[in-house]
Design a protein around this motif. Structure first.
Motif, mmCIF file in Angstrom:
data_model
loop_
_atom_site.group_PDB
_atom_site.id
_atom_site.type_symbol
_atom_site.label_atom_id
_atom_site.label_comp_id
_atom_site.label_asym_id
_atom_site.label_seq_id
_atom_site.Cartn_x
_atom_site.Cartn_y
_atom_site.Cartn_z
ATOM 1 N N GLY A 221 63.146 -141.345 15.209
ATOM 2 C CA GLY A 221 61.878 -141.231 14.759
ATOM 3 C C GLY A 221 60.928 -142.385 15.590
ATOM 4 O O GLY A 221 61.252 -143.198 16.057
ATOM 5 N N CYS A 222 59.544 -142.153 15.364
ATOM 6 C CA CYS A 222 58.618 -143.140 15.933
ATOM 7 C C CYS A 222 57.295 -143.022 15.197
ATOM 8 O O CYS A 222 57.153 -142.111 14.659
ATOM 9 N N LEU A 223 56.720 -144.080 15.475
ATOM 10 C CA LEU A 223 55.221 -143.967 15.003
ATOM 11 C C LEU A 223 54.688 -145.113 15.615
ATOM 12 O O LEU A 223 55.157 -146.083 16.006
ATOM 13 N N GLN A 224 53.116 -145.086 15.790
ATOM 14 C CA GLN A 224 52.311 -146.348 16.374
ATOM 15 C C GLN A 224 51.406 -146.669 15.524
ATOM 16 O O GLN A 224 50.686 -145.655 14.876
ATOM 17 N N LEU A 225 51.337 -147.972 15.028
ATOM 18 C CA LEU A 225 50.658 -148.357 14.206
ATOM 19 C C LEU A 225 49.412 -149.135 14.846
ATOM 20 O O LEU A 225 49.837 -150.134 15.588
ATOM 21 N N CYS A 226 48.051 -148.803 14.651
ATOM 22 C CA CYS A 226 46.949 -149.516 15.234
ATOM 23 C C CYS A 226 46.098 -150.317 14.176
ATOM 24 O O CYS A 226 45.701 -149.590 13.180
#
Length: 155
Positions: A70-75
């Motif tokens: 899994g993955c995600l990007q947090l900005c």
């Protein structure tokens, strides 16, 4: 939902880029946007380096037994609105198709929510395509509320 204790959330590494791109491409929208080639186009690695270099951006993966699942990007977006409050934006939440339903997406989002709180953001938000109704139900189950109408110009 099955146990996710063997899954760790960690910063993405360059060698994870192919697995991340494969997950990004693994749906009806991603297939049209991404290029799965060997080797991957250099643009993916340039984007990865830009993300890593920006202290307001964090790309993480969920890993189990050495596999990126899994993955995600947090900005983190500083702003003047709400008396100078920062907000967190979650992007590109993906779970490998053969791993869905195990709580990996929830683990990733709870990590992101915790990070947003730790960074004193006043809110956390995300966008999801109107056709992703299962994802919308998932986000609502985690406490996200429908609040805005997204608008896009593609170049």
């Amino acid at each position: 939902m099955t146990e996710t204790t063997a899954i760790t959330v960690r910063a993405a590494r360059r060698e994870d880029v192919a697995a991340i791109v494969a997950m990004l491409a693994d749906d009806h929208l991603g297939r049209a946007r991404e290029r799965i080639e060997d080797p991957l186009p250099a643009s993916y690695f340039a984007a990865f380096e830009a993300i890593v270099a920006d202290p307001n951006l964090t790309l993480v993966v969920a890993e189990e037994a050495g596999r990126v699942v899994g993955c995600l990007q947090l900005c983190i977006l500083p702003g003047l609105s709400s008396q100078g409050a920062s907000r967190a934006l979650v992007e590109d939440v993906r779970v490998a198709s053969d791993q869905r339903g195990r709580g990996i997406g929830e683990l990733l989002l709870r990590w992101a929510i915790g990070q947003a709180r730790d960074k004193r953001c006043k809110l956390i938000e995300l966008l999801t395509h109107h056709s992703r109704v299962d994802a919308q139900r998932f986000y609502e189950r985690l406490g996200f509320e429908r609040s805005h109408v997204g608008m896009t110009i593609r170049f």
